[in-house]
Design a protein around this motif. Sequence first.
Motif, PDB file in Angstrom:
ATOM      1  N   THR A   1       4.340 -10.274 -13.436  1.00 29.47           N
ATOM      2  CA  THR A   1       4.125  -8.893 -13.048  1.00 29.47           C
ATOM      3  C   THR A   1       5.314  -8.051 -13.498  1.00 29.47           C
ATOM      4  O   THR A   1       6.458  -8.449 -13.351  1.00 29.47           O
ATOM      5  CB  THR A   1       3.957  -8.780 -11.522  1.00 29.47           C
ATOM      6  N   TYR A   2       5.007  -6.894 -14.017  1.00 27.38           N
ATOM      7  CA  TYR A   2       6.018  -5.956 -14.485  1.00 27.38           C
ATOM      8  C   TYR A   2       5.648  -4.568 -13.966  1.00 27.38           C
ATOM      9  O   TYR A   2       4.504  -4.325 -13.568  1.00 27.38           O
ATOM     10  CB  TYR A   2       6.085  -5.944 -16.017  1.00 27.38           C
ATOM     11  N   TRP A   3       6.623  -3.689 -13.967  1.00 28.58           N
ATOM     12  CA  TRP A   3       6.411  -2.311 -13.519  1.00 28.58           C
ATOM     13  C   TRP A   3       6.751  -1.353 -14.646  1.00 28.58           C
ATOM     14  O   TRP A   3       7.787  -1.486 -15.293  1.00 28.58           O
ATOM     15  CB  TRP A   3       7.291  -2.000 -12.309  1.00 28.58           C
ATOM     16  N   VAL A   4       5.875  -0.397 -14.875  1.00 29.90           N
ATOM     17  CA  VAL A   4       6.134   0.671 -15.825  1.00 29.90           C
ATOM     18  C   VAL A   4       6.502   1.895 -15.003  1.00 29.90           C
ATOM     19  O   VAL A   4       5.783   2.283 -14.088  1.00 29.90           O
ATOM     20  CB  VAL A   4       4.889   0.974 -16.693  1.00 29.90           C
ATOM     21  N   ARG A   5       7.634   2.487 -15.324  1.00 28.09           N
ATOM     22  CA  ARG A   5       8.127   3.637 -14.568  1.00 28.09           C
ATOM     23  C   ARG A   5       8.295   4.832 -15.497  1.00 28.09           C
ATOM     24  O   ARG A   5       8.918   4.718 -16.552  1.00 28.09           O
ATOM     25  CB  ARG A   5       9.456   3.311 -13.919  1.00 28.09           C
ATOM     26  N   LEU A   6       7.718   5.953 -15.094  1.00 23.95           N
ATOM     27  CA  LEU A   6       7.817   7.196 -15.854  1.00 23.95           C
ATOM     28  C   LEU A   6       8.527   8.222 -14.989  1.00 23.95           C
ATOM     29  O   LEU A   6       8.123   8.460 -13.851  1.00 23.95           O
ATOM     30  CB  LEU A   6       6.428   7.711 -16.231  1.00 23.95           C
ATOM     31  N   ALA A   7       9.592   8.792 -15.518  1.00 27.58           N
ATOM     32  CA  ALA A   7      10.322   9.847 -14.831  1.00 27.58           C
ATOM     33  C   ALA A   7      10.276  11.093 -15.703  1.00 27.58           C
ATOM     34  O   ALA A   7      10.602  11.048 -16.888  1.00 27.58           O
ATOM     35  CB  ALA A   7      11.762   9.432 -14.583  1.00 27.58           C
ATOM     36  N   SER A   8       9.862  12.210 -15.097  1.00 28.88           N
ATOM     37  CA  SER A   8       9.754  13.452 -15.843  1.00 28.88           C
ATOM     38  C   SER A   8       9.800  14.628 -14.880  1.00 28.88           C
ATOM     39  O   SER A   8       9.138  14.600 -13.835  1.00 28.88           O
ATOM     40  CB  SER A   8       8.443  13.479 -16.623  1.00 28.88           C
ATOM     41  N   GLY A   9      10.555  15.627 -15.223  1.00 28.63           N
ATOM     42  CA  GLY A   9      10.588  16.843 -14.425  1.00 28.63           C
ATOM     43  C   GLY A   9      11.007  16.614 -12.980  1.00 28.63           C
ATOM     44  O   GLY A   9      10.504  17.269 -12.084  1.00 28.63           O
ATOM     45  N   GLY A  10      11.876  15.646 -12.742  1.00 31.47           N
ATOM     46  CA  GLY A  10      12.333  15.375 -11.386  1.00 31.47           C
ATOM     47  C   GLY A  10      11.384  14.515 -10.567  1.00 31.47           C
ATOM     48  O   GLY A  10      11.634  14.247  -9.401  1.00 31.47           O
ATOM     49  N   GLU A  11      10.283  14.108 -11.155  1.00 29.60           N
ATOM     50  CA  GLU A  11       9.322  13.255 -10.459  1.00 29.60           C
ATOM     51  C   GLU A  11       9.255  11.894 -11.140  1.00 29.60           C
ATOM     52  O   GLU A  11       9.477  11.775 -12.337  1.00 29.60           O
ATOM     53  CB  GLU A  11       7.947  13.911 -10.444  1.00 29.60           C
ATOM     54  N   THR A  12       8.940  10.881 -10.347  1.00 29.09           N
ATOM     55  CA  THR A  12       8.852   9.518 -10.862  1.00 29.09           C
ATOM     56  C   THR A  12       7.568   8.877 -10.367  1.00 29.09           C
ATOM     57  O   THR A  12       7.182   9.051  -9.219  1.00 29.09           O
ATOM     58  CB  THR A  12      10.049   8.680 -10.377  1.00 29.09           C
ATOM     59  N   THR A  13       6.911   8.137 -11.251  1.00 28.83           N
ATOM     60  CA  THR A  13       5.729   7.373 -10.861  1.00 28.83           C
ATOM     61  C   THR A  13       5.832   5.986 -11.474  1.00 28.83           C
ATOM     62  O   THR A  13       6.423   5.811 -12.538  1.00 28.83           O
ATOM     63  CB  THR A  13       4.420   8.082 -11.288  1.00 28.83           C
ATOM     64  N   SER A  14       5.272   5.003 -10.786  1.00 24.73           N
ATOM     65  CA  SER A  14       5.303   3.617 -11.257  1.00 24.73           C
ATOM     66  C   SER A  14       3.913   3.010 -11.192  1.00 24.73           C
ATOM     67  O   SER A  14       3.135   3.339 -10.303  1.00 24.73           O
ATOM     68  CB  SER A  14       6.241   2.774 -10.389  1.00 24.73           C
ATOM     69  N   ARG A  15       3.650   2.112 -12.117  1.00 23.70           N
ATOM     70  CA  ARG A  15       2.386   1.374 -12.135  1.00 23.70           C
ATOM     71  C   ARG A  15       2.685  -0.079 -12.415  1.00 23.70           C
ATOM     72  O   ARG A  15       3.511  -0.413 -13.267  1.00 23.70           O
ATOM     73  CB  ARG A  15       1.447   1.905 -13.230  1.00 23.70           C
ATOM     74  N   ARG A  16       1.977  -0.958 -11.719  1.00 26.10           N
ATOM     75  CA  ARG A  16       2.141  -2.388 -11.904  1.00 26.10           C
ATOM     76  C   ARG A  16       1.233  -2.867 -13.034  1.00 26.10           C
ATOM     77  O   ARG A  16       0.077  -2.434 -13.140  1.00 26.10           O
ATOM     78  CB  ARG A  16       1.780  -3.109 -10.605  1.00 26.10           C
ATOM     79  N   ILE A  17       1.751  -3.740 -13.873  1.00 24.63           N
ATOM     80  CA  ILE A  17       0.935  -4.376 -14.904  1.00 24.63           C
ATOM     81  C   ILE A  17       1.182  -5.896 -14.820  1.00 24.63           C
ATOM     82  O   ILE A  17       2.212  -6.336 -14.339  1.00 24.63           O
ATOM     83  CB  ILE A  17       1.241  -3.857 -16.324  1.00 24.63           C
ATOM     84  N   THR A  18       0.209  -6.657 -15.268  1.00 23.23           N
ATOM     85  CA  THR A  18       0.316  -8.098 -15.255  1.00 23.23           C
ATOM     86  C   THR A  18       0.134  -8.627 -16.669  1.00 23.23           C
ATOM     87  O   THR A  18      -0.817  -8.246 -17.360  1.00 23.23           O
ATOM     88  CB  THR A  18      -0.746  -8.725 -14.329  1.00 23.23           C
ATOM     89  N   VAL A  19       1.044  -9.477 -17.082  1.00 23.84           N
ATOM     90  CA  VAL A  19       0.960 -10.118 -18.393  1.00 23.84           C
ATOM     91  C   VAL A  19       0.428 -11.530 -18.179  1.00 23.84           C
ATOM     92  O   VAL A  19       0.953 -12.278 -17.361  1.00 23.84           O
ATOM     93  CB  VAL A  19       2.347 -10.178 -19.079  1.00 23.84           C
ATOM     94  N   VAL A  20      -0.628 -11.867 -18.898  1.00 27.38           N
ATOM     95  CA  VAL A  20      -1.220 -13.202 -18.845  1.00 27.38           C
ATOM     96  C   VAL A  20      -1.225 -13.757 -20.259  1.00 27.38           C
ATOM     97  O   VAL A  20      -1.780 -13.165 -21.167  1.00 27.38           O
ATOM     98  CB  VAL A  20      -2.665 -13.152 -18.290  1.00 27.38           C
ATOM     99  N   ARG A  21      -0.575 -14.874 -20.435  1.00 25.91           N
ATOM    100  CA  ARG A  21      -0.507 -15.481 -21.778  1.00 25.91           C
ATOM    101  C   ARG A  21      -1.267 -16.784 -21.779  1.00 25.91           C
ATOM    102  O   ARG A  21      -1.337 -17.518 -20.883  1.00 25.91           O
ATOM    103  CB  ARG A  21       0.947 -15.739 -22.151  1.00 25.91           C
TER     104      ARG A  21
END
Length: 64
Positions: free
Chosen positions: A44-64
């Motif tokens: 499991t990994y997290w993608v984090r976007l910060a812009s204009g003083g706001e931050t949002t995160s989304r979880r993603i899962t890598v399956v190999r």
Amino acid sequence: MALYDVAGRQVRALLTAAPRSAGRGPRVVWDGLDATGRAVGTGTYWVRLASGGETTSRRITVVR
């Protein structure tokens, strides 16, 4: 925009850009590699976007 592992360590910066006007930004596609060019492991990994003083995160899962 950056990718983090579950321990909170940055795995890779996905997008670094100068400020842009509102609207549709660039499309970001991650190739599954870390900052050194090695494939990340399954998990499991997290993608984090910060812009204009706001931050949002989304979880993603890598399956190999």
